[in-house]
Each structure stands twice: as C-alpha cells, then as structure tokens.
Design an enzyme around this catalytic site. Structure first.
Site, PDB file in Angstrom:
ATOM      1  N   HIS A 112       0.837  -1.210   0.000  1.00 35.91           N
ATOM      2  CA  HIS A 112       0.000   0.000   0.000  1.00 35.91           C
ATOM      3  C   HIS A 112       0.866   1.251   0.000  1.00 35.91           C
ATOM      4  CE1 HIS A 112       0.315   1.381   4.286  1.00 35.91           C
ATOM      5  NE2 HIS A 112       0.512   0.100   4.549  1.00 35.91           N
ATOM      6  N   ASP A 114      -0.635   4.535   0.754  1.00 34.94           N
ATOM      7  CA  ASP A 114      -1.109   5.572   1.656  1.00 34.94           C
ATOM      8  C   ASP A 114      -0.312   5.531   2.958  1.00 34.94           C
ATOM      9  OD1 ASP A 114      -2.503   3.047   2.047  1.00 34.94           O
ATOM     10  OD2 ASP A 114      -3.650   4.060   3.606  1.00 34.94           O
ATOM     11  N   ASP A 143       6.580   2.051   6.462  1.00 35.43           N
ATOM     12  CA  ASP A 143       5.177   1.653   6.343  1.00 35.43           C
ATOM     13  C   ASP A 143       4.468   2.553   5.341  1.00 35.43           C
ATOM     14  OD1 ASP A 143       2.640   0.645   6.780  1.00 35.43           O
ATOM     15  OD2 ASP A 143       2.375   1.611   8.713  1.00 35.43           O
ATOM     16  N   GLU A 177      -5.091   1.474   2.976  1.00 34.31           N
ATOM     17  CA  GLU A 177      -4.906   0.422   3.976  1.00 34.31           C
ATOM     18  C   GLU A 177      -4.953   0.981   5.397  1.00 34.31           C
ATOM     19  OE1 GLU A 177      -2.549  -2.300   6.626  1.00 34.31           O
ATOM     20  OE2 GLU A 177      -2.235  -0.182   6.123  1.00 34.31           O
ATOM     21  N   GLU A 178      -4.481   2.211   5.571  1.00 35.84           N
ATOM     22  CA  GLU A 178      -4.405   2.789   6.912  1.00 35.84           C
ATOM     23  C   GLU A 178      -5.765   3.247   7.443  1.00 35.84           C
ATOM     24  OE1 GLU A 178      -1.902   2.549   8.638  1.00 35.84           O
ATOM     25  OE2 GLU A 178      -0.098   2.566   7.422  1.00 35.84           O
ATOM     26  N   ASP A 201       4.637  -5.718   4.830  1.00 41.15           N
ATOM     27  CA  ASP A 201       4.129  -4.600   5.616  1.00 41.15           C
ATOM     28  C   ASP A 201       4.058  -4.943   7.100  1.00 41.15           C
ATOM     29  OD1 ASP A 201       3.002  -2.130   6.222  1.00 41.15           O
ATOM     30  OD2 ASP A 201       0.970  -2.759   5.740  1.00 41.15           O
ATOM     31  N   HIS A 467       4.413   4.900  12.035  1.00 40.76           N
ATOM     32  CA  HIS A 467       3.380   5.758  12.614  1.00 40.76           C
ATOM     33  C   HIS A 467       3.950   6.731  13.639  1.00 40.76           C
ATOM     34  CE1 HIS A 467      -0.350   3.096  11.546  1.00 40.76           C
ATOM     35  NE2 HIS A 467       0.624   2.955  10.657  1.00 40.76           N
TER      36      HIS A 467
END
Length: 498
Positions: A112, A114, A143, A177-178, A201, A467
């Site tokens: 992903h 995003d 990520d 995905e997030e 991931d 994150h």
C-alpha cells in the site's frame, strides 16, 4: 496452498539471461543485480516519499484524494517504465504483472502507498526522502513505501536477469490500507485475488497470525446546561484510530475568569511532568497538551495526549454532569490501561496473547462525546466477545457503541509449507536462526485474502518508527529486503516446480 520448498539453480525453461547475469550453478544473479540497482532504488523511493499520500477528500478520479492518487500514478509509471503490465481500477487501487499467464497461477505481493498523517515533532521534513549517514527519513519509509519499493526492485532484478516466471507475479497496490481498506474491496470486485501472497508490511522473520481489529465509537449524549460555571465547548485530539494521539486541545468558557484554571494547569505540569498549555482564545480559554505518537497496536510505546488532557480536565467540575461522568468513566476504565482489564474485556489466548486497546481520537461538542477506540482481539476471540465483555461498564455510564470496522484475525500453522519456505529464505539471507515467527496486533493486507502471509520488512532489534515521528529506514535494510523478496519470488514463482 502449493509452494516451492527447495531452491533450484536454473531459470524457468526458455529464460534468456546474459552471461554476466548467471552465477555458478546456472542460477540467475539477481542478488548481484540488486547491488547494481542500489542508487536507482533509493532515487525512486525518495521520489515516492516526497508525495504526501495521506487520505484526503475525494475528487474526480482520485477517491482517496490528490496526494494518494499522485503516489499511485508515480508507482504505475515506474511499472510501465520497467515493462510490467499495469492495471488501474478506477483510482481505487491496481496492480502490475510480471510474466506467465494467469491460468498458470498467481503469486501476489500486496502493498500500500497511503500513509498515516505525519504528526508533529519531526527533526526533518517528513516528506523529504533525505538520506543521511546511511538512513533514509520520511513518512512511509517503513510503512509501507520502503518495503513496496524493495519488492518492486526484486521484480525488476528478476526481469533484468531474464527470468521467466512459471506463475505470474502480481504486485497489488492498495491506497487506503491505513483507513479501512475500502479500496481493496473495490479492487476485489473486479479482479480475482492471487492464489497466495506475501505482504511486505510487518515484521521479519514472518507473521503467522494477526489479531482481529475493531474500530468503534463510544458515544455519550450531553444535556444542555444553563448553569453558571465552567463549560466545555470543544475537545478534540488524535488524527487516526490506529495511532496514539500526540496532541489534544479543549476550549472552555467560564463566567468567573480563568485564573484558577491557569494555576491548576501549571500545578498539573509541575506534578506530572506533562506540560499543559493554557491561554486565552477570544472570550474562551484553550487548554492543550502534547503526547508521543505510536502505532495503535503498541499503545504503551507512546504518550496518549487525550489521556493526559482528560486526566487534567477530570479535576475540573464542569456545569454539564454528563461531561463529568464521561471523564470519571475514562479515568476509572480506560486511563493507562492497554489490555481492557479496567473495562472488563481483557480477553486472552495462548496463541496470540492479550487484547490491546488504544483510545485514538476524541471529538466533543455541545451535544455529545465521541471517543474512537481501536482494539486488537486475540485470534481465537471475536468482536462479539469483546463487545459483550465491555457492555456492563458502558451501560453503567449510559455510553453507546457505534461499530465502524471489524477485520477478522489471520492465523497459519507453523507447519504450513509456505511459512516454512519463507522462514528458510529469511534465515538463509540473514543468518538469524533464533527469532521465531510472530503473532501481531497490527493489521495488514493479509486479511484481504485466504492465503496471504505478512513477510517483513521490520527486522528484529531494529527501531520501529512506523506511525511515529522521524520514521526512517537504514539503506542497507532496503537492499537486504529486496534480496529476500527476490529469493521468495524466485523460489515460489520462478524456479521449476518439483
């Protein structure tokens, strides 16, 4: 799932390779090719990191906002540049294919593009893609843009060496995905999912289980009050359910001035070490604080700014009784409790451990309190188990539940042939024979199909900055990861079947 367990020292029949790209024994030297491609990989990844692909308001042809769409177009252009067959599913996601007919089977690589919002406190531009002292910085380096680019270059290296896969290799590119994976649902409506897949991931050596994920709102209605005293006008904090909020702010009004509140804020800061900022805002007063962001699967690694601010606000008597009741509830049943014990939902199993709870966002106005909570459930439990367990406490405080997301858990036996193949590749490439496969609280695209296993790309002992501020990855890890993924693609989709 049918997989290869033994590496062969030759390309698929009919493969065309240059003499310089063959190593002893006839196996294509895609590892050496990846060393040659190092600078290209870094340059392409830096360009991708520069794009702020945080989900935003939809626009024509860009259902997840312009930034996400720009990253998607960037990646598709790279695929076209390398001669991969690229497919766009109306801006909701897509894929790029390498080799073989779909009828011969498909190995997937689910990625992903995003990213979560950058948050605050970065020491560098979060969208620079800068490299310093062998480390690349930027949101998405871990990520999931860094691992995605490593997997892409693994495909490129195999192709550059002339390998012709016996089954198609398909890199699937997700775009939200997030924030719930609605794009993948649209993708699956139009494209059959692969026979099996890896998901770059998560963690090495590999993840054979993922806890179930719940996202829901705790909602409490507020009555209107004409009483004099302190009113809570607004309270917000956090930007995503799956992040520990690193900021929170409340706006209050008071008919007797704010000196007592300002004094209380200063005393709270001195007593707890958590800095509370209090300042005038027109006729109102704003109280704010900073925390430390972390992934919602590991809330103990952060400092929850919502929790810090509620711990201060709970010492104030507001003129709305429901506000006071909610703060009492929070302090008794959620504050600094990451496994749901105080809420009565501390579910546990021997396979995956305990439930994980993160209070990710809060939004309070004159009508209601809405607290968005992210829960990770043990693999043998369900969302119903969790909701049933917490209901008595919530009912006591007249708090309702609005269910938003439930993603079922993922689990593979350690004896699964694909698990064994991927584990042997990781161990052979790294020399790490000690680290065991994991069951995690995080969620990946492995949930989107029946036969997908999260495989890397965070190495044991490396800092986990997913994150978080100052997200980064060592350059050598990017190249090492590309080699591991190239091995996986070679063994599972290129080398002749036994």
């Amino acid at each position: 799932m049918k997989t290869m367990q033994k590496q062969h020292n030759e390309c698929a029949p009919g493969a065309q390779t240059e003499a310089s790209e063959i190593i002893e024994g006839g196996q294509p030297d895609y590892i050496g090719k990846l060393d040659e491609l190092r600078d290209e990989l870094l340059n392409d990844l830096s360009g991708l990191i520069k794009i702020r692909s945080v989900k935003d308001q939809p626009s024509d042809g860009a259902p997840f906002g312009r930034g996400v769409d720009e990253a998607f177009r960037y990646m598709l252009d790279l695929g076209k540049r390398e001669g991969f067959e690229c497919v766009d599913i109306d801006g909701y996601g897509g894929h790029m294919d390498y080799g073989a007919s779909e009828s011969d089977g498909v190995m997937g690589v689910l990625c992903h593009l995003d990213v979560v919002p950058e948050g605050s406190g970065w020491e560098r531009d979060p969208f620079s893609g800068d490299v310093a002292d062998g480390v690349m910085y930027g949101r998405g380096t871990l990520d999931d843009k860094g691992p995605t680019m490593s997997a892409f270059y693994a495909m490129k290296a195999l192709k550059d060496c002339g390998c012709e896969p016996r089954r198609k290799i398909r890199m699937i590119i997700g775009l939200d995905e997030e924030t719930g994976s609605s794009g993948m649902e649209k993708y699956k409506e139009k494209v059959k999912m692969p026979d099996f897949a890896i998901v770059p991931d998560s963690d090495f050596p590999l993840v054979h289980g993922e806890k179930g994920i719940m996202i829901f709102d705790m909602v409490k209605r507020l009555s209107r009050s004409d009483k004099k005293g302190i009113s809570l006008k607004k309270f917000t904090g956090g930007t995503a359910a799956n992040m520990v909020p690193d900021s929170a702010a409340a706006v209050i009004s008071c008919d007797k001035g704010y000196d007592a509140v300002k004094k209380a804020a200063d005393e709270f800061t001195e007593k707890t070490g958590h800095e509370i900022t209090a300042k005038g805002r027109g006729k109102s007063f704003e109280i704010s604080c900073r925390g430390v962001s972390a992934h919602g699967a590991y809330p103990e690694r952060g400092v929850n700014a919502v929790s810090v601010l509620i711990s201060f606000l709970s010492e104030i008597k507001f003129n709305c009784p429901e506000v006071n009741e909610f703060f009492e509830f929070y302090m008794k049943h959620l504050y600094e409790d990451f496994n749901g014990e105080k809420l009565g939902c501390a579910l546990h199993d021997d396979i995956s451990g305990g439930l994980i709870l993160n209070a990710g966002m809060i939004d309070v106005d004159s009508e209601r309190v809405k607290l968005t909570v992210n829960v990770r459930c043990p693999v043998t439990k369900t969302d119903s188990d969790a909701y049933d367990a917490m209901s008595p406490v919530l009912e006591k405080y007249d708090i309702g539940i609005v269910k938003n997301v439930y993603e079922k858990p993922v689990y593979f036996s350690l004896d699964d042939p694909t698990v064994q193949t991927l584990l042997s590749i990781y161990r052979r490439r790294t020399g790490d024979n000690e680290t065991k496969p994991l069951v995690i609280g995080g969620g990946t695209y492995a949930r989107e199909m029946d036969n997908a296993i999260a495989f890397g790309a965070l190495y044991p002992g490396d800092p986990d900055t997913m994150h978080q501020k100052n997200e980064c990855v060592r350059v050598e890890r990017l190249i090492q990861t590309a080699k591991i993924y190239a091995d996986a693609m070679y063994e599972l989709a290129v080398a002749p079947a036994e």
